[in-house]
Design an enzyme around this catalytic site. Structure first.
Site, PDB file in Angstrom:
ATOM      1  N   ASP A  46     -68.746 -45.981  23.897  1.00 55.65           N
ATOM      2  CA  ASP A  46     -68.351 -47.358  24.248  1.00 55.65           C
ATOM      3  C   ASP A  46     -69.493 -48.317  23.927  1.00 55.65           C
ATOM      4  OD1 ASP A  46     -66.345 -49.002  26.309  1.00 55.65           O
ATOM      5  OD2 ASP A  46     -68.423 -49.710  26.331  1.00 55.65           O
ATOM      6  N   TYR A  51     -73.873 -56.005  22.474  1.00 55.49           N
ATOM      7  CA  TYR A  51     -74.982 -55.079  22.786  1.00 55.49           C
ATOM      8  C   TYR A  51     -75.997 -55.033  21.646  1.00 55.49           C
ATOM      9  CZ  TYR A  51     -71.712 -52.975  26.242  1.00 55.49           C
ATOM     10  OH  TYR A  51     -70.822 -52.739  27.256  1.00 55.49           O
ATOM     11  N   LYS A  76     -66.255 -54.289  21.351  1.00 53.86           N
ATOM     12  CA  LYS A  76     -65.738 -55.467  22.070  1.00 53.86           C
ATOM     13  C   LYS A  76     -66.086 -56.755  21.328  1.00 53.86           C
ATOM     14  CE  LYS A  76     -66.909 -52.833  26.204  1.00 53.86           C
ATOM     15  NZ  LYS A  76     -68.214 -52.186  25.994  1.00 53.86           N
ATOM     16  N   HIS A 109     -64.311 -59.044  25.497  1.00 57.73           N
ATOM     17  CA  HIS A 109     -65.410 -58.659  26.388  1.00 57.73           C
ATOM     18  C   HIS A 109     -65.413 -59.408  27.724  1.00 57.73           C
ATOM     19  CE1 HIS A 109     -69.709 -56.840  26.055  1.00 57.73           C
ATOM     20  NE2 HIS A 109     -69.306 -56.822  27.300  1.00 57.73           N
ATOM     21  N   LEU A 191     -72.528 -46.045  37.633  1.00 60.85           N
ATOM     22  CA  LEU A 191     -73.566 -45.446  38.493  1.00 60.85           C
ATOM     23  C   LEU A 191     -74.249 -46.530  39.317  1.00 60.85           C
ATOM     24  CD1 LEU A 191     -75.219 -43.069  35.826  1.00 60.85           C
ATOM     25  CD2 LEU A 191     -73.247 -42.634  37.320  1.00 60.85           C
ATOM     26  N   ILE A 241     -67.800 -44.568  31.901  1.00 62.01           N
ATOM     27  CA  ILE A 241     -68.703 -44.576  30.742  1.00 62.01           C
ATOM     28  C   ILE A 241     -70.162 -44.735  31.188  1.00 62.01           C
ATOM     29  CG2 ILE A 241     -67.105 -45.283  28.910  1.00 62.01           C
ATOM     30  CD1 ILE A 241     -67.825 -48.226  29.638  1.00 62.01           C
ATOM     31  N   LYS A 243     -74.036 -44.880  31.288  1.00 64.36           N
ATOM     32  CA  LYS A 243     -74.995 -45.137  30.209  1.00 64.36           C
ATOM     33  C   LYS A 243     -76.275 -44.359  30.458  1.00 64.36           C
ATOM     34  CE  LYS A 243     -78.831 -47.479  28.740  1.00 64.36           C
ATOM     35  NZ  LYS A 243     -80.179 -47.601  29.336  1.00 64.36           N
ATOM     36  N   SER A 244     -76.774 -43.696  29.428  1.00 67.76           N
ATOM     37  CA  SER A 244     -78.154 -43.220  29.460  1.00 67.76           C
ATOM     38  C   SER A 244     -78.647 -43.047  28.038  1.00 67.76           C
ATOM     39  CB  SER A 244     -78.295 -41.902  30.219  1.00 67.76           C
ATOM     40  OG  SER A 244     -79.673 -41.561  30.263  1.00 67.76           O
ATOM     41  N   VAL A 245     -79.957 -43.215  27.860  1.00 69.24           N
ATOM     42  CA  VAL A 245     -80.558 -42.921  26.556  1.00 69.24           C
ATOM     43  C   VAL A 245     -81.417 -41.665  26.651  1.00 69.24           C
ATOM     44  CG1 VAL A 245     -80.505 -45.294  25.720  1.00 69.24           C
ATOM     45  CG2 VAL A 245     -82.492 -44.515  27.030  1.00 69.24           C
ATOM     46  N   ARG A 249     -80.214 -36.652  30.984  1.00 73.85           N
ATOM     47  CA  ARG A 249     -79.230 -37.392  31.796  1.00 73.85           C
ATOM     48  C   ARG A 249     -77.870 -37.454  31.111  1.00 73.85           C
ATOM     49  NH1 ARG A 249     -82.803 -42.597  33.742  1.00 73.85           N
ATOM     50  NH2 ARG A 249     -84.037 -41.538  35.337  1.00 73.85           N
ATOM     51  N   ASN A 253     -74.640 -36.045  32.992  1.00 73.16           N
ATOM     52  CA  ASN A 253     -73.518 -36.908  33.382  1.00 73.16           C
ATOM     53  C   ASN A 253     -72.158 -36.374  32.944  1.00 73.16           C
ATOM     54  OD1 ASN A 253     -75.445 -38.555  34.486  1.00 73.16           O
ATOM     55  ND2 ASN A 253     -75.384 -40.111  32.866  1.00 73.16           N
TER      56      ASN A 253
HETATM   57  P1  A2P Z   1     -81.426 -44.531  31.352  1.00 72.56           P
HETATM   58  O1  A2P Z   1     -80.645 -44.996  30.154  1.00 72.56           O
HETATM   59  O2  A2P Z   1     -82.876 -44.920  31.280  1.00 72.56           O
HETATM   60  O3  A2P Z   1     -81.192 -43.081  31.677  1.00 72.56           O
HETATM   61  P2  A2P Z   1     -74.625 -47.485  34.596  1.00 72.56           P
HETATM   62  O4  A2P Z   1     -73.996 -46.456  33.736  1.00 72.56           O
HETATM   63  O5  A2P Z   1     -74.056 -47.615  35.955  1.00 72.56           O
HETATM   64  O6  A2P Z   1     -74.778 -48.809  33.895  1.00 72.56           O
HETATM   65  O7  A2P Z   1     -76.111 -47.052  34.970  1.00 72.56           O
HETATM   66  C1  A2P Z   1     -76.919 -46.554  34.092  1.00 72.56           C
HETATM   67  C2  A2P Z   1     -78.322 -46.628  34.643  1.00 72.56           C
HETATM   68  O8  A2P Z   1     -78.654 -45.425  35.324  1.00 72.56           O
HETATM   69  C3  A2P Z   1     -79.249 -46.770  33.510  1.00 72.56           C
HETATM   70  O9  A2P Z   1     -80.353 -47.518  33.928  1.00 72.56           O
HETATM   71  C4  A2P Z   1     -79.644 -45.333  33.178  1.00 72.56           C
HETATM   72  O10 A2P Z   1     -80.928 -45.361  32.649  1.00 72.56           O
HETATM   73  C5  A2P Z   1     -79.580 -44.671  34.535  1.00 72.56           C
HETATM   74  N1  A2P Z   1     -79.040 -43.293  34.522  1.00 72.56           N
HETATM   75  C6  A2P Z   1     -78.053 -42.801  33.745  1.00 72.56           C
HETATM   76  N2  A2P Z   1     -77.787 -41.523  34.036  1.00 72.56           N
HETATM   77  C7  A2P Z   1     -78.623 -41.188  35.043  1.00 72.56           C
HETATM   78  C8  A2P Z   1     -78.839 -39.992  35.774  1.00 72.56           C
HETATM   79  N3  A2P Z   1     -78.132 -38.899  35.534  1.00 72.56           N
HETATM   80  N4  A2P Z   1     -79.795 -40.014  36.739  1.00 72.56           N
HETATM   81  C9  A2P Z   1     -80.524 -41.130  36.996  1.00 72.56           C
HETATM   82  N5  A2P Z   1     -80.360 -42.275  36.328  1.00 72.56           N
HETATM   83  C10 A2P Z   1     -79.424 -42.321  35.353  1.00 72.56           C
END
Ligand code: A2P
Length: 291
Positions: A46, A51, A76, A109, A191, A241, A243-245, A249, A253
Site C-alpha cells: 500500500d 508518500y 492513491k 487519498h 499499530l 497495512i 508499516k515498517s522498514v 518487524r 507483523n
Molecule cells: P519502523 O518502520 O521504524 O519499524 P502504523 O503501521 O500504525 O503506522 O505504525 C507503524 C509504526 O510502528 C512505525 O513507526 C514503525 O516503525 C513501527 N512498527 C512497525 N512494526 C512494529 C513492530 N512489530 N514493533 C514495534 N514497532 C513497529
C-alpha cells in the site's frame, strides 16, 4: 501460512494484511518491499503518490521474485490532483513511477470540501476502472457523509474506505455505514501510527505499542504488542497495512496466523476506545486542495 483474502465489491480479491510504507524513503521502501515479498510472504503493498516512494515500490517489486500478477498493489491520488483532468494525468504519472501498467486499487487519498470537484475526481476514477488500469477504486478518510455523496451521485460504490483505525479509534459509525453498503474498511496507522506523525489539532502520539493492556495480552499469547494489534484488526474483519522498514518487524507483523485473541482479550482491548487520533479529522482539513 497464507494471508486470508477478502473479495471486494469489484470482484477483486485483496489479501487482508499488507505492507504500509508511509514516511519511508525510496531506498528504504525498495528494500522493505523486496524483503516483504520474497522473505516474509506479503502479497499486498500500500503506497500513495503523496508518500513520494512509488518508485521505490516499483523497484522493490521488480527486485523480488514474485510476479506482478501475484501482488495486490494500491496507490492513491493526492488532493492537489483532484478534478477530472488532473486525476487522469496523476494516475498516469503514478503508473509511470511504479513501472506497471495497472494497479489493483486506486484510492482518493482525502476528501475535499469542494463536493463538485470531488465528484469530478470520482468520474475520473470510474473511467480508469472501466479501462481496466485499476482493478478496483475507492477512497480514504471518508466520513459517512462523504460516502453518501458518492453513492448518491456516482455510478460505482467505492470498494474500500481506508481510514485511521486502531483500538483507540475503532470508528464504529464508518464501519457500520460501510458494512451496510458493501464497502470494506482498511485501517491506517493500525499499530497506533508513528510517534512523530502529530499532524492535525486532535492528533496524539502513538501509545498503543507501549500500552500495558496490550502488553499483558501479548504476554499471555507469547506474542508482541504489534502482533496483538494486527490480530485485532484481522479478527474485526478489517484490512490492515502495518508499516515498517525493519525486516524483523515486517516478518513479525505477518506472523500472526498461529494464535487468536479470545473474548477476554477483545473485551480488554475494547476499554482502550477513547477516540484519540494520531492524524487529522477529515472534516477539519482541506488537505492540499487545488487552487
Ligand atoms: P519502523 O518502520 O521504524 O519499524 P502504523 O503501521 O500504525 O503506522 O505504525 C507503524 C509504526 O510502528 C512505525 O513507526 C514503525 O516503525 C513501527 N512498527 C512497525 N512494526 C512494529 C513492530 N512489530 N514493533 C514495534 N514497532 C513497529
Amino acid at each position: 501460512m497464507t494471508t486470508p483474502t477478502i473479495t471486494l465489491n469489484s470482484g477483486t480479491t485483496i489479501p487482508q494484511l499488507g505492507l504500509g510504507v508511509w514516511q519511508a524513503s525510496n531506498d528504504e521502501t525498495e528494500n522493505a518491499v523486496r524483503y516483504a515479498l520474497d522473505d516474509a510472504g506479503y502479497r499486498h503493498i500500500d503506497t500513495a503518490a503523496a508518500y513520494g516512494n512509488e518508485e521505490g515500490v516499483g523497484r522493490g517489486i521488480r527486485a523480488s521474485s514474485v510476479p506482478r500478477e501475484d501482488i495486490f498493489l494500491t496507490t492513491k491520488l493526492w488532493n492537489s490532483d483532484q478534478g477530472y483532468e488532473r486525476a487522469l494525468a496523476a494516475f498516469d504519472a503514478s503508473l509511470q513511477r511504479l513501472g506497471t501498467d495497472y494497479v489493483d486499487l486506486y484510492l482518493i487519498h482525502w476528501p475535499l470540501q469542494d463536493s463538485e470537484r470531488l465528484l469530478r475526481t470520482w468520474d475520473a476514477l470510474e473511467e480508469i476502472a472501466a479501462s481496466g488500469r485499476a482493478k478496483a477504486i475507492g477512497v480514504c478518510n471518508f466520513e459517512p457523509h462523504h460516502l453518501r455523496l458518492l453513492l448518491e451521485a456516482g455510478k460505482t460504490v467505492p470498494a474500500v474506505d481506508q481510514v485511521e483505525l486502531h483500538p483507540h479509534l475503532p470508528q464504529p459509525a464508518i464501519r457500520s455505514y460501510a458494512d451496510d453498503h458493501g464497502i470494506h474498511v482498511e485501517s491506517w496507522s493500525p499499530l497506533g501510527g508513528t510517534s512523530n506523525s502529530g499532524w492535525g489539532k486532535d492528533s496524539k502520539p502513538n501509545t498503543l505499542l507501549d500500552d500495558p493492556i496490550i502488553a499483558r495480552i501479548a504476554d499471555r499469547h507469547s506474542k508482541t504488542p504489534a502482533q496483538v494489534l494486527v490480530r485485532w484488526h484481522l479478527q474485526n474483519g478489517l484490512i490492515v497495512i502495518p508499516k515498517s522498514v525493519h525486516t524483523e518487524r515486517i516478518a513479525q507483523n505477518i506472523d500472526v496466523f498461529d494464535f487468536e485473541l479470545d473474548e477476554l482479550d477483545l473485551s480488554e482491548i475494547a476499554t482502550l476506545d477513547d477516540g484519540t487520533r494520531v492524524g487529522a479529522h477529515p472534516d477539519d482539513m482541506n488537505l492540499g486542495a487545488p487552487e
